[in-house]
Design a protein around this motif. Structure first.
Motif, PDB file in Angstrom:
ATOM      1  N   ARG A 148       0.815  -1.206   0.000  1.00 18.82           N
ATOM      2  CA  ARG A 148       0.000   0.000   0.000  1.00 18.82           C
ATOM      3  C   ARG A 148       0.853   1.261   0.000  1.00 18.82           C
ATOM      4  O   ARG A 148       0.352   2.364   0.157  1.00 18.82           O
ATOM      5  CB  ARG A 148      -0.967  -0.018   1.183  1.00 18.82           C
ATOM      6  CG  ARG A 148      -2.116  -0.980   0.962  1.00 18.82           C
ATOM      7  CD  ARG A 148      -2.800  -1.375   2.250  1.00 18.82           C
ATOM      8  NE  ARG A 148      -3.727  -2.484   2.052  1.00 18.82           N
ATOM      9  CZ  ARG A 148      -3.375  -3.754   1.983  1.00 18.82           C
ATOM     10  NH1 ARG A 148      -2.090  -4.084   2.086  1.00 18.82           N
ATOM     11  NH2 ARG A 148      -4.260  -4.697   1.795  1.00 18.82           N
ATOM     12  N   SER A 149       2.145   1.100  -0.162  1.00 15.52           N
ATOM     13  CA  SER A 149       3.015   2.268  -0.322  1.00 15.52           C
ATOM     14  C   SER A 149       2.977   2.672  -1.795  1.00 15.52           C
ATOM     15  O   SER A 149       3.179   1.842  -2.678  1.00 15.52           O
ATOM     16  CB  SER A 149       4.433   1.915   0.107  1.00 15.52           C
ATOM     17  OG  SER A 149       5.361   2.730  -0.576  1.00 15.52           O
ATOM     18  N   HIS A 150       2.711   3.946  -2.061  1.00 15.79           N
ATOM     19  CA  HIS A 150       2.687   4.415  -3.454  1.00 15.79           C
ATOM     20  C   HIS A 150       3.935   3.965  -4.190  1.00 15.79           C
ATOM     21  O   HIS A 150       3.900   3.456  -5.295  1.00 15.79           O
ATOM     22  CB  HIS A 150       2.687   5.955  -3.520  1.00 15.79           C
ATOM     23  CG  HIS A 150       1.410   6.577  -3.086  1.00 15.79           C
ATOM     24  ND1 HIS A 150       0.244   6.432  -3.789  1.00 15.79           N
ATOM     25  CD2 HIS A 150       1.119   7.370  -2.028  1.00 15.79           C
ATOM     26  CE1 HIS A 150      -0.717   7.113  -3.176  1.00 15.79           C
ATOM     27  NE2 HIS A 150      -0.212   7.684  -2.096  1.00 15.79           N
ATOM     28  N   ASP A 151       5.044   4.219  -3.514  1.00 13.97           N
ATOM     29  CA  ASP A 151       6.294   4.030  -4.209  1.00 13.97           C
ATOM     30  C   ASP A 151       6.618   2.572  -4.456  1.00 13.97           C
ATOM     31  O   ASP A 151       7.041   2.192  -5.532  1.00 13.97           O
ATOM     32  CB  ASP A 151       7.419   4.690  -3.419  1.00 13.97           C
ATOM     33  CG  ASP A 151       8.550   5.043  -4.329  1.00 13.97           C
ATOM     34  OD1 ASP A 151       8.333   5.880  -5.214  1.00 13.97           O
ATOM     35  OD2 ASP A 151       9.623   4.429  -4.187  1.00 13.97           O
ATOM     36  N   THR A 152       6.404   1.752  -3.426  1.00 13.74           N
ATOM     37  CA  THR A 152       6.691   0.333  -3.593  1.00 13.74           C
ATOM     38  C   THR A 152       5.751  -0.274  -4.624  1.00 13.74           C
ATOM     39  O   THR A 152       6.179  -1.017  -5.514  1.00 13.74           O
ATOM     40  CB  THR A 152       6.546  -0.393  -2.240  1.00 13.74           C
ATOM     41  OG1 THR A 152       7.412   0.237  -1.296  1.00 13.74           O
ATOM     42  CG2 THR A 152       6.916  -1.851  -2.366  1.00 13.74           C
ATOM     43  N   ASP A 204      -4.507  10.400  -5.633  1.00 15.65           N
ATOM     44  CA  ASP A 204      -4.349  10.042  -4.212  1.00 15.65           C
ATOM     45  C   ASP A 204      -5.401  10.766  -3.380  1.00 15.65           C
ATOM     46  O   ASP A 204      -5.112  11.661  -2.599  1.00 15.65           O
ATOM     47  CB  ASP A 204      -2.943  10.421  -3.750  1.00 15.65           C
ATOM     48  CG  ASP A 204      -2.571   9.717  -2.456  1.00 15.65           C
ATOM     49  OD1 ASP A 204      -3.288   8.771  -2.070  1.00 15.65           O
ATOM     50  OD2 ASP A 204      -1.577  10.109  -1.841  1.00 15.65           O
ATOM     51  N   HIS A 210      -7.363  11.078  -0.636  1.00 12.04           N
ATOM     52  CA  HIS A 210      -7.662  10.729   0.760  1.00 12.04           C
ATOM     53  C   HIS A 210      -8.823  11.547   1.313  1.00 12.04           C
ATOM     54  O   HIS A 210      -9.404  11.189   2.327  1.00 12.04           O
ATOM     55  CB  HIS A 210      -6.436  10.970   1.645  1.00 12.04           C
ATOM     56  CG  HIS A 210      -5.368   9.936   1.489  1.00 12.04           C
ATOM     57  ND1 HIS A 210      -5.413   8.733   2.143  1.00 12.04           N
ATOM     58  CD2 HIS A 210      -4.235   9.927   0.756  1.00 12.04           C
ATOM     59  CE1 HIS A 210      -4.331   8.016   1.825  1.00 12.04           C
ATOM     60  NE2 HIS A 210      -3.611   8.728   0.984  1.00 12.04           N
ATOM     61  N   ALA A 211      -9.073  12.707   0.721  1.00 12.51           N
ATOM     62  CA  ALA A 211     -10.106  13.581   1.274  1.00 12.51           C
ATOM     63  C   ALA A 211     -10.853  14.285   0.151  1.00 12.51           C
ATOM     64  O   ALA A 211     -10.287  14.543  -0.911  1.00 12.51           O
ATOM     65  CB  ALA A 211      -9.470  14.609   2.203  1.00 12.51           C
ATOM     66  N   ARG A 243      -9.166   1.580  -0.843  1.00 14.03           N
ATOM     67  CA  ARG A 243      -9.887   0.731   0.090  1.00 14.03           C
ATOM     68  C   ARG A 243     -11.390   0.784  -0.231  1.00 14.03           C
ATOM     69  O   ARG A 243     -11.910   1.816  -0.648  1.00 14.03           O
ATOM     70  CB  ARG A 243      -9.636   1.212   1.517  1.00 14.03           C
ATOM     71  CG  ARG A 243      -9.774   0.106   2.537  1.00 14.03           C
ATOM     72  CD  ARG A 243      -9.019   0.423   3.815  1.00 14.03           C
ATOM     73  NE  ARG A 243      -7.564   0.305   3.635  1.00 14.03           N
ATOM     74  CZ  ARG A 243      -6.692   0.681   4.556  1.00 14.03           C
ATOM     75  NH1 ARG A 243      -7.097   1.183   5.688  1.00 14.03           N
ATOM     76  NH2 ARG A 243      -5.398   0.546   4.334  1.00 14.03           N
ATOM     77  N   ASN A 298     -13.217   6.541   3.808  1.00 12.38           N
ATOM     78  CA  ASN A 298     -12.793   7.015   5.119  1.00 12.38           C
ATOM     79  C   ASN A 298     -13.750   8.133   5.540  1.00 12.38           C
ATOM     80  O   ASN A 298     -14.750   8.392   4.866  1.00 12.38           O
ATOM     81  CB  ASN A 298     -11.325   7.465   5.112  1.00 12.38           C
ATOM     82  CG  ASN A 298     -11.079   8.667   4.209  1.00 12.38           C
ATOM     83  OD1 ASN A 298     -11.982   9.444   3.923  1.00 12.38           O
ATOM     84  ND2 ASN A 298      -9.835   8.804   3.760  1.00 12.38           N
ATOM     85  N   SER A 321     -13.133  11.292   5.704  1.00  5.77           N
ATOM     86  CA  SER A 321     -12.787  12.593   5.136  1.00  5.77           C
ATOM     87  C   SER A 321     -13.411  12.729   3.755  1.00  5.77           C
ATOM     88  O   SER A 321     -12.943  13.511   2.942  1.00  5.77           O
ATOM     89  CB  SER A 321     -11.269  12.733   5.011  1.00  5.77           C
ATOM     90  OG  SER A 321     -10.605  12.176   6.106  1.00  5.77           O
ATOM     91  N   ASP A 371      -8.654   5.551   1.386  1.00  2.00           N
ATOM     92  CA  ASP A 371      -7.241   5.292   1.640  1.00  2.00           C
ATOM     93  C   ASP A 371      -6.719   4.221   0.683  1.00  2.00           C
ATOM     94  O   ASP A 371      -7.456   3.684  -0.123  1.00  2.00           O
ATOM     95  CB  ASP A 371      -7.042   4.897   3.111  1.00  2.00           C
ATOM     96  CG  ASP A 371      -7.333   6.073   4.050  1.00  2.00           C
ATOM     97  OD1 ASP A 371      -6.992   7.214   3.659  1.00  2.00           O
ATOM     98  OD2 ASP A 371      -7.917   5.865   5.125  1.00  2.00           O
ATOM     99  N   HIS A 372      -5.435   3.948   0.794  1.00  3.65           N
ATOM    100  CA  HIS A 372      -4.780   3.054  -0.163  1.00  3.65           C
ATOM    101  C   HIS A 372      -5.364   1.642  -0.120  1.00  3.65           C
ATOM    102  O   HIS A 372      -5.527   1.078   0.953  1.00  3.65           O
ATOM    103  CB  HIS A 372      -3.274   2.979   0.117  1.00  3.65           C
ATOM    104  CG  HIS A 372      -2.605   4.313   0.072  1.00  3.65           C
ATOM    105  ND1 HIS A 372      -1.266   4.481   0.299  1.00  3.65           N
ATOM    106  CD2 HIS A 372      -3.088   5.553  -0.195  1.00  3.65           C
ATOM    107  CE1 HIS A 372      -0.953   5.761   0.193  1.00  3.65           C
ATOM    108  NE2 HIS A 372      -2.051   6.435  -0.102  1.00  3.65           N
TER     109      HIS A 372
END
Lengths: 402, 432
Positions: free
Chosen positions: A118-122, A275, A277-278, A322, A326, A328, A332-333
């Motif tokens: 769930r890491s953007h970068d990974t 991304d 999130h809100a 997800r 959430n 907001s 989320d990721h």
């Protein structure tokens, strides 16, 4: 050891940049009169950066889990652009729905990989490199870069072009293929003519690998600038109608290059902002509209130029979000999500299994199509490269019409 | 410094093998700042390394009216709401603050705590963050971290204001651990969730940090093996006593001050351990580096790709093109074409740096920048630099002398032939 970024951040996005092969020799040897070899296939990748909320993109509206998990973010059923009696497009994706109607859009559902990060970068590094695993996996080459390394046929133009002002993504890094970046065609105009630029290895002390790298990059840059200067003369006629968004302009730049006979097989464009999130609804709606409109305008333009059998667009994101929103008004990721393939020759329609929002693992979707199988199909069936072994196991995934 | 110096970081003492010459002075200024002019090179040659490094560390060579002017420009940028004017303000600081090291360090922290105005969309907030990074740039990392996590721009950037009791938003918690302090592999997904809970209650109101107790989850949390009713301050205290942050700071500093393959793992470990012994004092580490033999070693000279802004500012400085001032708005525009758009790092990871600065587009951008500079187009009206006049002023009168002068001034050695433009177009001009 090297004080390089990869070790420092402990992630795989930064890569070891090897010396790139010279464009000079090829550019110099190329017969300027024979740029008619237009039979090669072209893949345009649009990276939807940030983790696209696939559930609110291709909406399984008939799934009871949708209303259950999405209270504030639920899109009203009557506004969806229905694909069938259980799935529909986000209302902003009118252009994508049109492409589907014309038989030019494949939607691969619920694409992902095992044990998702769930890491953007990974996760992005995993998609870029097709190397699934944790952060310690060495990822120095990308799937497109490896595909180009395996391709037998070389052209006079760079193998891969990132259109934009971002750093080159890992996806187009390779051992020996060429990848260049440009943000607009004017960026590739040298104010001083190429012959006034420094010649290769003009520094006698340029023995170190870094000095050679600089020298090589400089020569590549000059050669590319010269080639584009030739190819765009009278190329951009501005007749096609593109949205004036960032991704729209980038697609127009790509089309200009394709139309002016550039033989580059891989173009790459990044659309950022997923991304969410809100306060997701307005921004996600805008992003999907921009994505769909730019893709449609590009394919229309390509078709008007008689090149539509050669071009395919692929849109992907590093993960979905997800399932439960959430608090907001964002998400989320998450894990799996849809991948888009657009073009005259793609297998149009919904492909793979529609995600089930009531059958989750830790609140996340279970992927049904491994992206590596998709890559394999794209490289083999579309790009015609068979040496590459990206997939874990053979699959019956079919993404293109015979 | 009174501390015993770690073995890998022994002090640079000039010798026959490593003489204190123009080349090393050029290197010092290019690496720790942006460049030196001829008088600066000569002055430091006489003064020796101790004094020269003192000067770099202390800064303070601004003109009397610098501070009032920079304040004026900065405030005007904020009230205009035009981010380009804020970029221009930073360029003004870079050129005239008299403390280039602080500006380099501020750039470093802008990269480490990469926050983009793309999302923040607020010039005042971006300026406040920048002031904050500069204020703590050479202080204790703990103070910097505590300040930056409560910084409004950062909180907007990482959705802290959406993180509330019972509805945690993990963005800030994750990046705080993954990027700012620990690094992947030193925390778990559970830690992310728990830290997000602890950070609830920290929010932004009216453009400022505010602690809202009603939003805070005061239940028990578990993170990194500890348990308690942690809040944000507790989280930062726990993170700061972990081992990994010191090494991450050491890595960052080595990225800025060293070329490829210069620093060994042992040296990094020693620097990290020194940082831990000095309460993560960034200034201590910078001084240790700048006084070290490693910094002045043969391997470290001309072995780093210049960041776009260094590449741009270097010749302006060396060629004494700062009075009258160049257009800082134009400089900001060029920096963006060269891949270093201030206040717009590409993502939370910042600019990858190193060789990745050099792409087709940025190489052509660099070549075109040299053309613009040599035609005097960075000034309005145009003021082309005149290397012959400059060389004569410093006592070099023949054309051959002028070429040598240009080579010394721009590359730090006398071996490059050709005129100023030819020297600036050399691959070697990309390195420093």
């Amino acid at each position: 050891m090297k004080t390089n970024r990869r070790r420092f951040l402990g992630h795989g996005s930064a890569v070891v940049l090897g010396a790139m092969p010279s464009l000079v020799s090829r550019a110099v040897m190329a017969d300027e009169g024979t740029r008619s070899n237009r039979n090669g296939k072209i893949l345009v990748v649009i990276q939807m950066s940030g983790g696209n909320d696939g559930i609110n993109t291709i909406i399984p509206y008939a799934d009871e889990g949708y209303a259950m998990h999405r209270k504030k973010l639920r899109l009203p059923t009557d506004r969806l652009l229905k694909i069938n009696d259980s799935v529909g497009f986000h209302p902003s994706m009118r252009s994508a729905a049109d492409l589907l109607e014309q038989g030019k859009l494949g939607i691969v559902q619920c694409v992902g990989y095992p044990n998702p990060s769930r890491s953007h970068d990974t996760s992005m590094a995993i998609w870029h490199s097709a190397q699934v695993g944790d952060e310690d996996v060495l990822r120095s080459h990308g799937w497109l870069g490896m595909a180009m390394d395996a391709a037998r046929k070389k052209t006079d133009d760079p193998d891969m072009i990132l259109v934009g002002d971002e750093s080159q993504p890992l996806a187009i890094q390779s051992r020996r293929s060429t990848a260049v970046t440009l943000s607009s065609l004017t960026d590739l105009r040298l104010r001083q003519p190429a012959h006034a630029q420094p010649k290769p290895t003009s520094d006698q002390a340029s023995e170190s690998s870094l000095a050679q790298f600089v020298d090589q990059t400089m020569q590549d840059a000059i050669a590319t600038a010269s080639a584009l200067e030739r190819n765009t003369e009278g190329g951009a006629d501005g007749s096609a109608k593109y949205p004036t968004t960032r991704i729209g302009r980038r697609m127009q730049t790509i089309s200009t290059m394709v139309k002016s006979g550039f033989q580059t097989p891989i173009y790459y464009a990044i659309q950022s902002g997923y991304d969410t999130h809100a306060a997701q609804l307005p921004s996600h709606s805008r992003l999907l509209r921009e994505f769909s409109d730019a893709t449609k305008a590009f394919l229309d333009d390509i078709e008007a130029s008689g090149l539509s059998d050669q071009v395919c667009v692929m849109g992907f994101s590093e993960f979905g979000r997800r399932v439960a929103e959430n608090n907001s008004e964002g998400t989320d990721h998450g894990t799996a999500g849809p991948v888009f393939l657009a073009g005259n020759r793609v297998r149009s329609g919904l492909i793979g299994t529609t995600p089930k929002l009531t059958d989750l693992v830790d609140g996340d979707l279970q992927m049904s199509t491994d992206f590596r199988n998709m890559y394999q199909e794209v490289t083999q069936a579309w790009l015609g490269i068979s040496e590459l072994q990206a997939a874990e196991s053979p699959s019956s995934l079919k993404l293109f019409d015979a | 410094m009174n501390d015993p110096r770690p073995t890998e970081w022994k002090q640079f003492i000039p010798s026959d093998a490593l003489p204190w010459d123009l080349r090393r002075i050029h290197h010092l200024h290019r690496r720790a700042g942006f460049a030196a002019n001829w008088n600066g090179l000569q002055r430091d040659l006489q003064a020796g390394p101790e004094v020269a490094v003192d000067r770099v560390l202390r800064g303070g060579n601004a003109t009397d009216d610098f501070d009032s002017l920079q304040r004026l420009i900065g405030d005007a940028a904020v009230s205009s709401g035009d981010i380009n004017r804020l970029k221009a303000w930073w360029f003004y600081r870079i050129l005239y603050s008299g403390d280039p090291l602080i500006e380099r360090m501020t750039l470093m922290w802008h990269n480490h705590f990469a926050t983009s105005n793309l999302k923040v969309a607020n010039v005042a907030m971006m300026k406040r963050q920048n002031d904050l990074l500069r204020r703590h740039a050479m202080g204790k990392f703990g103070d910097l971290l505590r300040a930056v996590i409560k910084d409004a721009a950062m909180m907007v950037w990482l959705d802290a204001n959406a993180n509330r009791k019972g509805k945690p938003n993990e963005n800030l918690a994750r990046e705080l651990m993954e990027l700012f302090t620990l690094g992947v592999g030193h925390y778990s997904e559970t830690d992310v969730k728990e830290v997000a809970r602890a950070l609830t209650g920290w929010t932004v109101r009216g453009g400022d940090f505010e602690h809202v107790p009603a939003y805070h989850d005061d239940g028990t949390k578990q993170m990194l093996g500890e348990q308690g009713d942690f809040d944000g301050d507790d989280v930062l205290a726990i993170l700061l006593k972990q081992e990994p942050p010191a090494r991450r700071i050491a890595m960052r500093l080595c990225e800025v001050f060293f070329g490829e393959d210069v620093i060994t793992d042992d040296a990094l470990d020693e620097l990290a351990s020194g940082l831990r012994d000095h309460d993560l004092d960034i200034g201590w580490a910078v001084e240790t580096i700048l006084r070290s033999e490693a910094f002045f070693s043969e391997d470290n000279i001309g072995n780093r790709v210049l960041e776009p802004i260094q590449f741009m500012i270097g010749p302006l400085w060396a060629l004494e093109m700062l009075d009258p001032p160049p257009s800082t708005l134009l400089l900001a525009e060029w920096a963006s074409k060269l891949g270093q758009d201030l206040f717009y790092p590409p993502n939370v990871f910042g600019w990858p740096g190193g060789r990745s600065w050099l792409t087709t587009r940025t190489m052509i951008g660099r070549a075109n920048y040299v053309s613009a500079l040599c035609r005097g187009e960075l000034h309005r009206p145009n003021r082309p630099p005149d290397i012959a006049v400059l060389a004569k002023k410093h006592g070099f009168s023949t054309p051959a002398d002028q070429s040598t002068f240009a080579s010394w001034l721009l590359l730090g050695h006398e071996n490059a032939t050709g005129d100023m433009k030819a020297i600036l177009r050399r691959p070697a001009s990309q390195l420093g």
